[in-house]
Design a protein around this motif. Structure first.
Motif, PDB file in Angstrom:
ATOM      1  N   TRP A 238      28.798 -19.158 -26.118  1.00 19.87           N
ATOM      2  CA  TRP A 238      27.353 -19.372 -26.200  1.00 19.87           C
ATOM      3  C   TRP A 238      27.028 -20.497 -27.183  1.00 19.87           C
ATOM      4  O   TRP A 238      26.119 -21.303 -26.950  1.00 19.87           O
ATOM      5  CB  TRP A 238      26.626 -18.101 -26.611  1.00 19.87           C
ATOM      6  CG  TRP A 238      26.453 -17.096 -25.512  1.00 19.87           C
ATOM      7  CD1 TRP A 238      26.899 -15.814 -25.485  1.00 19.87           C
ATOM      8  CD2 TRP A 238      25.771 -17.305 -24.261  1.00 19.87           C
ATOM      9  NE1 TRP A 238      26.546 -15.200 -24.297  1.00 19.87           N
ATOM     10  CE2 TRP A 238      25.859 -16.097 -23.540  1.00 19.87           C
ATOM     11  CE3 TRP A 238      25.106 -18.388 -23.690  1.00 19.87           C
ATOM     12  CZ2 TRP A 238      25.295 -15.940 -22.273  1.00 19.87           C
ATOM     13  CZ3 TRP A 238      24.544 -18.242 -22.430  1.00 19.87           C
ATOM     14  CH2 TRP A 238      24.635 -17.026 -21.735  1.00 19.87           C
ATOM     15  N   TYR A 242      25.065 -23.892 -26.105  1.00 13.91           N
ATOM     16  CA  TYR A 242      23.787 -24.325 -26.667  1.00 13.91           C
ATOM     17  C   TYR A 242      23.880 -25.730 -27.270  1.00 13.91           C
ATOM     18  O   TYR A 242      22.922 -26.497 -27.210  1.00 13.91           O
ATOM     19  CB  TYR A 242      23.244 -23.332 -27.690  1.00 13.91           C
ATOM     20  CG  TYR A 242      21.757 -23.506 -27.870  1.00 13.91           C
ATOM     21  CD1 TYR A 242      20.875 -23.054 -26.888  1.00 13.91           C
ATOM     22  CD2 TYR A 242      21.238 -24.175 -28.970  1.00 13.91           C
ATOM     23  CE1 TYR A 242      19.515 -23.249 -26.999  1.00 13.91           C
ATOM     24  CE2 TYR A 242      19.870 -24.375 -29.096  1.00 13.91           C
ATOM     25  CZ  TYR A 242      19.005 -23.907 -28.105  1.00 13.91           C
ATOM     26  OH  TYR A 242      17.661 -24.116 -28.221  1.00 13.91           O
ATOM     27  N   TYR A 245      23.503 -27.865 -24.273  1.00 15.19           N
ATOM     28  CA  TYR A 245      22.118 -27.750 -23.794  1.00 15.19           C
ATOM     29  C   TYR A 245      21.189 -28.616 -24.647  1.00 15.19           C
ATOM     30  O   TYR A 245      20.373 -29.389 -24.126  1.00 15.19           O
ATOM     31  CB  TYR A 245      21.712 -26.279 -23.842  1.00 15.19           C
ATOM     32  CG  TYR A 245      20.253 -25.992 -23.567  1.00 15.19           C
ATOM     33  CD1 TYR A 245      19.727 -26.082 -22.287  1.00 15.19           C
ATOM     34  CD2 TYR A 245      19.403 -25.577 -24.603  1.00 15.19           C
ATOM     35  CE1 TYR A 245      18.389 -25.784 -22.036  1.00 15.19           C
ATOM     36  CE2 TYR A 245      18.075 -25.278 -24.355  1.00 15.19           C
ATOM     37  CZ  TYR A 245      17.575 -25.378 -23.086  1.00 15.19           C
ATOM     38  OH  TYR A 245      16.254 -25.091 -22.843  1.00 15.19           O
ATOM     39  N   ARG A 260      18.548 -20.692 -28.784  1.00 15.96           N
ATOM     40  CA  ARG A 260      19.869 -20.086 -28.679  1.00 15.96           C
ATOM     41  C   ARG A 260      19.749 -18.560 -28.615  1.00 15.96           C
ATOM     42  O   ARG A 260      20.482 -17.890 -27.885  1.00 15.96           O
ATOM     43  CB  ARG A 260      20.731 -20.496 -29.872  1.00 15.96           C
ATOM     44  CG  ARG A 260      22.116 -19.857 -29.817  1.00 15.96           C
ATOM     45  CD  ARG A 260      22.961 -20.209 -31.016  1.00 15.96           C
ATOM     46  NE  ARG A 260      24.207 -19.441 -31.011  1.00 15.96           N
ATOM     47  CZ  ARG A 260      25.090 -19.460 -31.998  1.00 15.96           C
ATOM     48  NH1 ARG A 260      24.871 -20.207 -33.057  1.00 15.96           N
ATOM     49  NH2 ARG A 260      26.193 -18.744 -31.919  1.00 15.96           N
TER      50      ARG A 260
END
Length: 400
Positions: A238, A242, A245, A260
């Protein structure tokens, strides 16, 4: 402003004993005020419309909290049972909608009038078609559409908008005279393919050859892709996602809509609906794509990369997702808005719709004329896209 937690008791007699009990319409302050199981029962099972997804947006400050997306979901109750709902927001801007009405707002401003706030029925930051007037009963759907008009007029708002409704919601809005606007997106369909090569075999020779060349370049670059689902996604995955992203938004000189915390929250609440495709080069992650899915549809949403690798975007965002759909028996892959390059990768154009009510009669007439002209151009554009479909031409049938 829309009054918080306002309640309207509508004594509706709908023609049978079942519908003779009082029906109560409430405007809530948050989707958390609606029971999660009851809300989900009103949807088609799409993760995008789920209580978990929408409440996570609220709980992680992606909406509300001064973002310009103030949640005011409408809920309809009969005998304390939730029988209808609408994901409604009071908007003070037009960011994150994907149906662009900035010119309408500017026209209001030039004439000394306020376009914002406005009412918006949508899934924030998500241009995906789905239920908007959520109910299994067409009469409740009609009631919900009427309630949107009532709230627009009661609170002296400029307009009300329903974005990307499914056919059932669109039929109700059309019947009530809402202004319809057209758009185009791209969707891939799994026609019972046995594997990716079977899919490629349906494409024209040049498109098939190009895709094979693109995938070969990725392999030659030493890139390995891993498909991660649910509990297999770690905190470090994750974190990397992020970073990618955020980087995508920075490259476009923009700011991410989602936090996030939001992604980690839905990773915890709805892991069964999440697919991350992670690309690694020399054992190090270099790019990642984020998808949501259910039994019928995979929704491609976000992607990002630490470095440029030719063709990696197509591999992660399209080919890996198509392989996943084939392996899982998922019928549709929604590729989202924009991107004519999707055509060469087996996607087909499909029409999208939005519906609008404009309170001021003169602006309603002017915008209505614009929408009619826009629809003609959009129809021609979709026809042009269909002419460029990458599939093999069928041989002409000789009539006897």
């Amino acid at each position: 402003m829309v009054a918080p937690a306002s309640s309207l008791l509508a004594q509706l007699i709908l023609g049978s004993m079942e519908y003779s009990m009082p029906t109560e319409i409430k405007t809530l302050n948050s989707i958390s005020q609606a029971d999660a199981q009851s809300w989900n029962a009103l949807t088609d099972g799409s993760p995008i419309l789920s209580h978990a997804f929408l409440s996570a947006l609220e709980d992680t400050a992606c909406v509300g909290h001064g973002t310009g997306w103030q949640p005011y979901p409408i809920a309809v109750y009969r005998a304390d049972m939730l029988v209808g709902a609408v994901p409604l927001y009071l908007k003070t801007h037009s960011y994150g909608e994907y149906v662009f009405d900035w010119a309408w707002a500017e026209a209001y401003e030039r004439n000394g009038m306020a376009y914002y706030p406005k009412l918006l029925v949508a899934v924030p930051f998500t241009p995906i078609t789905g239920g908007r007037l959520l109910s299994a009963d067409a009469r409740i759907q009609s009631l919900l559409a009427q309630e949107l008009t009532r709230q627009m007029m009661q609170h002296n708002l400029s307009s009300a908008h329903v974005l990307f409704p499914d056919q059932a919601s669109a039929d109700v809005l059309q019947a009530q005279g809402w202004m319809e606007r057209s758009g185009v997106q791209f969707r891939w369909e799994n026609e019972g393919f046995t594997d990716f090569e079977d899919f490629l075999s349906r494409l024209s020779h040049d498109k098939r050859k190009k895709i094979r060349q693109e995938r070969k370049k990725i392999a030659n670059a030493g890139v390995v892709c891993r498909q991660l689902q649910g509990a297999d996604i770690t905190s470090s995955d994750w974190e990397f996602f992020y970073q990618c992203y955020e980087n995508t938004y920075r490259e476009h000189r923009s700011t991410p809509y989602l936090t996030r915390a939001f992604f980690e929250e839905i990773g915890s609440r709805m892991p069964q609906s999440i697919l991350l495709v992670l690309a690694e080069q020399d054992g190090e992650p270099v790019a990642v794509a984020f998808n949501l899915f259910d039994d019928k549809t995979l929704y491609g949403r976000y992607w990002g990369a630490k470095c440029y690798v030719p063709g990696l975007h197509f591999e992660l965002c399209y080919y890996q997702a198509q392989e996943f759909c084939i392996a899982q028996g998922i019928q549709y892959f929604e590729g989202g808005a924009q991107g004519e390059h999707k055509l060469a990768r087996g996607f087909r154009p499909r029409a999208t719709r939005s519906f609008h009510q404009i309170a001021h009669p003169d602006f309603e007439a002017a915008i209505g004329n614009f929408v009619q002209q826009e629809a003609k151009g959009m129809g021609a554009y979709q026809h042009e896209l269909e002419e460029r479909a990458p599939f093999k031409s069928m041989p002409a049938v000789k009539l006897l």
